[in-house]
Motif scaffolding. Structure first.
Motif, short mmCIF file in Angstrom:
data_model
loop_
_atom_site.label_atom_id
_atom_site.label_comp_id
_atom_site.label_asym_id
_atom_site.label_seq_id
_atom_site.Cartn_x
_atom_site.Cartn_y
_atom_site.Cartn_z
N LEU A 195 0.80 -1.22 0.00
CA LEU A 195 0.00 0.00 0.00
C LEU A 195 0.84 1.27 0.00
O LEU A 195 0.53 2.23 -0.74
N VAL A 196 1.89 1.32 0.81
CA VAL A 196 2.67 2.56 0.96
C VAL A 196 3.26 3.04 -0.37
O VAL A 196 3.19 4.23 -0.69
N PRO A 197 3.85 2.15 -1.18
CA PRO A 197 4.35 2.64 -2.48
C PRO A 197 3.25 3.21 -3.38
O PRO A 197 3.48 4.20 -4.09
N LEU A 198 2.05 2.61 -3.33
CA LEU A 198 0.93 3.15 -4.11
C LEU A 198 0.58 4.56 -3.65
O LEU A 198 0.46 5.49 -4.47
N LEU A 199 0.43 4.73 -2.34
CA LEU A 199 0.05 6.04 -1.81
C LEU A 199 1.14 7.08 -2.06
O LEU A 199 0.84 8.24 -2.38
N SER A 200 2.39 6.67 -1.93
CA SER A 200 3.50 7.60 -2.19
C SER A 200 3.53 8.02 -3.66
O SER A 200 3.74 9.20 -3.98
N SER A 201 3.29 7.09 -4.55
CA SER A 201 3.28 7.41 -5.98
C SER A 201 2.17 8.38 -6.32
O SER A 201 2.36 9.32 -7.10
N ALA A 202 1.00 8.16 -5.73
CA ALA A 202 -0.13 9.06 -5.98
C ALA A 202 0.18 10.48 -5.52
O ALA A 202 -0.09 11.46 -6.22
N GLN A 203 0.78 10.60 -4.33
CA GLN A 203 1.10 11.93 -3.81
C GLN A 203 2.16 12.63 -4.66
O GLN A 203 2.11 13.84 -4.86
N LYS A 204 3.12 11.86 -5.17
CA LYS A 204 4.14 12.45 -6.03
C LYS A 204 3.54 12.92 -7.36
O LYS A 204 3.93 13.97 -7.90
N LEU A 205 2.58 12.18 -7.90
CA LEU A 205 1.88 12.62 -9.11
C LEU A 205 1.18 13.95 -8.88
O LEU A 205 1.13 14.81 -9.77
N LEU A 206 0.64 14.12 -7.66
CA LEU A 206 -0.06 15.36 -7.34
C LEU A 206 0.91 16.53 -7.21
O LEU A 206 0.73 17.57 -7.85
N VAL A 207 1.97 16.38 -6.41
CA VAL A 207 2.84 17.53 -6.13
C VAL A 207 3.70 17.91 -7.32
O VAL A 207 4.17 19.05 -7.40
N TRP A 220 -7.23 5.10 -10.88
CA TRP A 220 -7.05 3.85 -10.12
C TRP A 220 -8.35 3.06 -10.02
O TRP A 220 -8.37 1.84 -10.20
N MET A 221 -9.44 3.77 -9.76
CA MET A 221 -10.73 3.09 -9.56
C MET A 221 -11.24 2.46 -10.85
O MET A 221 -11.71 1.32 -10.87
N VAL A 222 -11.12 3.18 -11.96
CA VAL A 222 -11.58 2.64 -13.24
C VAL A 222 -10.65 1.51 -13.70
O VAL A 222 -11.08 0.46 -14.16
N VAL A 228 -12.25 2.62 -3.99
CA VAL A 228 -11.70 3.90 -3.54
C VAL A 228 -10.30 4.05 -4.12
O VAL A 228 -9.59 3.07 -4.35
N GLY A 229 -9.92 5.30 -4.39
CA GLY A 229 -8.59 5.57 -4.93
C GLY A 229 -7.59 5.88 -3.84
O GLY A 229 -7.93 5.93 -2.65
N PRO A 230 -6.34 6.14 -4.21
CA PRO A 230 -5.30 6.37 -3.20
C PRO A 230 -5.55 7.57 -2.29
O PRO A 230 -5.23 7.51 -1.09
N PHE A 231 -6.14 8.65 -2.79
CA PHE A 231 -6.39 9.79 -1.91
C PHE A 231 -7.58 9.54 -1.00
O PHE A 231 -7.61 10.03 0.14
N GLY A 232 -8.55 8.77 -1.47
CA GLY A 232 -9.61 8.32 -0.57
C GLY A 232 -9.05 7.44 0.52
O GLY A 232 -9.44 7.52 1.69
N MET A 233 -8.09 6.58 0.15
CA MET A 233 -7.42 5.72 1.15
C MET A 233 -6.66 6.57 2.17
O MET A 233 -6.68 6.30 3.37
N LEU A 234 -5.96 7.59 1.68
CA LEU A 234 -5.20 8.46 2.59
C LEU A 234 -6.11 9.14 3.60
O LEU A 234 -5.75 9.30 4.77
#
Length: 299
Positions: A195-207, A220-222, A228-234
């Motif tokens: 899970l952590v690499p997924l959430l980290s990747s999502a946050q890096k895509l954002l910033v 991610w959801m589609v 739920v997607g990574p930011f929903g998970m966060l």
């Protein structure tokens, strides 16, 4: 051995859930915490779990009351541990705190008692010596909302006895968990290692400006069929936790993207009281986040 009397040491959010889940499956459970004030809060938390079990699992009122009747609350460790077959430790996530607790527990627990830590980030080997019984010690890790996210990750260290390991795997099954045995120590177990690499990747895509929160989650959801997607998970995990992970990675690696993630979480969310689902707002607004709207995945 088969376990009969279970001691839950630490009555916070997850400790309370573990206690009630275990009692619901027929075990006699003692809940220990450092004072009566903490135990009163635990009783309130557990009372609030009853409607969740009824709604999510269809648990009857009779079953819920029977589970409550199997719970005992103690602020004296010697009294709490005197008949324990298995202790599940859920005290604060600190090596010194856990070591101190295990040294005290080892002095009062029966010789046959198995100790299991619910630590989510620390390894058993970091405090195994304090237990005084390395062969009877291992990790048993649960996810929040244990009745729905019913993973039980059982992780041994190199000195854990094979029979003890098998007994705890069986216990996890007996309390309604999907038992997930880990044969070696691994930071983050299986769930967080994935899970952590997924959430980290999502946050890096954002910033880095690749895409916004909803687009990343929608992708991610589609693409995976996840609810739920990574930011929903966060938001579910809590943004304080996400900040500490990013800040630690930034300090350890000097990675500019991790630093940007930590800065964003601190200034735009945490400092504004937006800590995730628990506070009603994080990346989404609750109780009705946009990713649950019927049209979110269309267009």
């Amino acid at each position: 051995m088969s376990f009969t009397n279970i001691l839950i040491a630490g009555s916070g959010v997850l400790g309370s859930q573990i206690a009630f889940q275990t009692a619901l499956h027929g075990f006699a459970v003692t809940v220990y915490d450092i004072n009566d004030e903490a135990l009163e809060k635990a009783k309130s938390r557990i009372e609030q779990l009853k409607p969740r079990y009824a709604e999510d699992l269809g648990t009857s009122a009779e079953e819920l009351e029977a589970a409550w009747g199997r719970l005992t609350f103690r602020s004296d460790l010697a009294e709490a541990a005197q008949n324990a077959d298995l202790v599940i430790e859920s005290v604060p996530e600190s090596v010194p705190v856990k070591n101190e607790f295990y040294r005290k527990l080892a002095q009062v627990a029966p010789a046959h008692t198995v100790f299991a830590t619910n630590s989510s980030t620390l390894l058993p080997s970091q405090f195994v010596e304090a237990t005084g019984r390395p062969e009877k010690f291992l990790a048993l890790h649960f996810a929040n909302e244990i009745w729905k996210n019913n993973t039980g990750e059982i992780m041994r260290h190199e000195r854990t006895d094979d029979q003890v390991f098998d007994d705890v795997v069986e216990f996890a099954k007996q309390i309604g968990m999907v038992a997930l045995p880990l044969q070696k120590e691994q930071p983050g177990y299986i769930v967080n290692s994935l899970l952590v690499p997924l959430l980290s990747s999502a946050q890096k895509l954002l910033v880095t400006g690749i895409a916004d929160v909803e687009t990343i989650d929608k992708t991610w959801m589609v693409g995976t069929g996840a609810p739920v997607g990574p930011f929903g998970m966060l938001d579910i995990v809590g943004l304080n936790t996400a900040y500490h992970v990013a800040k630690t990675r930034a300090d350890q690696t000097d990675d500019a993207d991790y630093k940007a993630v930590a800065d964003l979480l601190k200034t735009e969310y945490i400092d504004k009281g937006k800590l995730g689902k628990a506070t009603g707002e994080g990346f989404y607004t609750y109780p009705n986040p946009s990713y649950r709207e019927p049209g979110f995945l269309r267009g």
